[in-house]
Design a protein around this motif. Structure first.
Motif, PDB file in Angstrom:
ATOM      1  N   ALA A   2       0.727  -0.937   0.261  1.00  0.00           N
ATOM      2  CA  ALA A   2       0.059  -0.107   0.181  1.00  0.00           C
ATOM      3  C   ALA A   2       1.005   1.253  -0.013  1.00  0.00           C
ATOM      4  CB  ALA A   2      -0.953   0.195   1.153  1.00  0.00           C
ATOM      5  N   GLU A   3       2.101   1.075   0.700  1.00  0.00           N
ATOM      6  CA  GLU A   3       2.923   2.444   0.522  1.00  0.00           C
ATOM      7  C   GLU A   3       3.596   2.570  -0.521  1.00  0.00           C
ATOM      8  OE1 GLU A   3       6.859   3.712   3.002  1.00  0.00           O
ATOM      9  OE2 GLU A   3       5.716   2.164   3.793  1.00  0.00           O
ATOM     10  N   LEU A   4       3.909   1.648  -1.398  1.00  0.00           N
ATOM     11  CA  LEU A   4       4.558   1.854  -2.675  1.00  0.00           C
ATOM     12  C   LEU A   4       3.447   2.504  -3.640  1.00  0.00           C
ATOM     13  CD1 LEU A   4       6.537   1.213  -4.962  1.00  0.00           C
ATOM     14  CD2 LEU A   4       5.710  -1.174  -5.138  1.00  0.00           C
ATOM     15  N   THR A   6       0.764   4.329  -2.973  1.00  0.00           N
ATOM     16  CA  THR A   6       0.729   5.666  -2.322  1.00  0.00           C
ATOM     17  C   THR A   6       1.960   6.530  -2.820  1.00  0.00           C
ATOM     18  OG1 THR A   6      -0.610   4.899  -0.393  1.00  0.00           O
ATOM     19  CG2 THR A   6       0.685   7.183  -0.533  1.00  0.00           C
ATOM     20  N   ASP A   7       2.804   5.841  -2.787  1.00  0.00           N
ATOM     21  CA  ASP A   7       4.278   6.691  -3.420  1.00  0.00           C
ATOM     22  C   ASP A   7       3.830   6.911  -4.802  1.00  0.00           C
ATOM     23  OD1 ASP A   7       5.332   6.903  -0.717  1.00  0.00           O
ATOM     24  OD2 ASP A   7       6.751   5.032  -1.005  1.00  0.00           O
ATOM     25  N   SER A  12      -4.570   3.325  -2.810  1.00  0.00           N
ATOM     26  CA  SER A  12      -4.776   1.812  -2.562  1.00  0.00           C
ATOM     27  C   SER A  12      -5.962   1.472  -1.703  1.00  0.00           C
ATOM     28  CB  SER A  12      -3.334   1.511  -1.712  1.00  0.00           C
ATOM     29  OG  SER A  12      -3.503   1.819  -0.431  1.00  0.00           O
ATOM     30  N   ASP A  14      -7.366  -2.000   0.134  1.00  0.00           N
ATOM     31  CA  ASP A  14      -7.060  -3.506   0.536  1.00  0.00           C
ATOM     32  C   ASP A  14      -8.216  -4.349   0.102  1.00  0.00           C
ATOM     33  OD1 ASP A  14      -6.394  -5.866   1.691  1.00  0.00           O
ATOM     34  OD2 ASP A  14      -6.197  -4.996   3.819  1.00  0.00           O
TER      35      ASP A  14
END
Length: 51
Positions: A2-4, A6-7, A12, A14
């Motif tokens: 999820a962080e990737l 967002t970056d 994202s 789930d």
């Protein structure tokens, strides 16, 4: 993961554990069909959901 996403500028969501992947696979087939066989290009789905 999820962080990737967002970056990279995506929001994202789930969808659950790995067993849920089987539910998402048909959507990928629709995307591939529209993008390749109907010549809509790679980004058609993104423009369709941005409304």
């Amino acid at each position: 993961m999820a962080e990737l996403l967002t970056d990279l500028g995506f929001a994202s969501l789930d969808a659950g554990d790995l067993t849920k992947a089987r539910l998402l696979e048909p959507f990928a087939m629709v995307w591939i069909n529209q993008a390749l066989f109907r010549a809509k290009g790679r980004n058609w789905a993104f423009s369709a959901v941005e409304g």
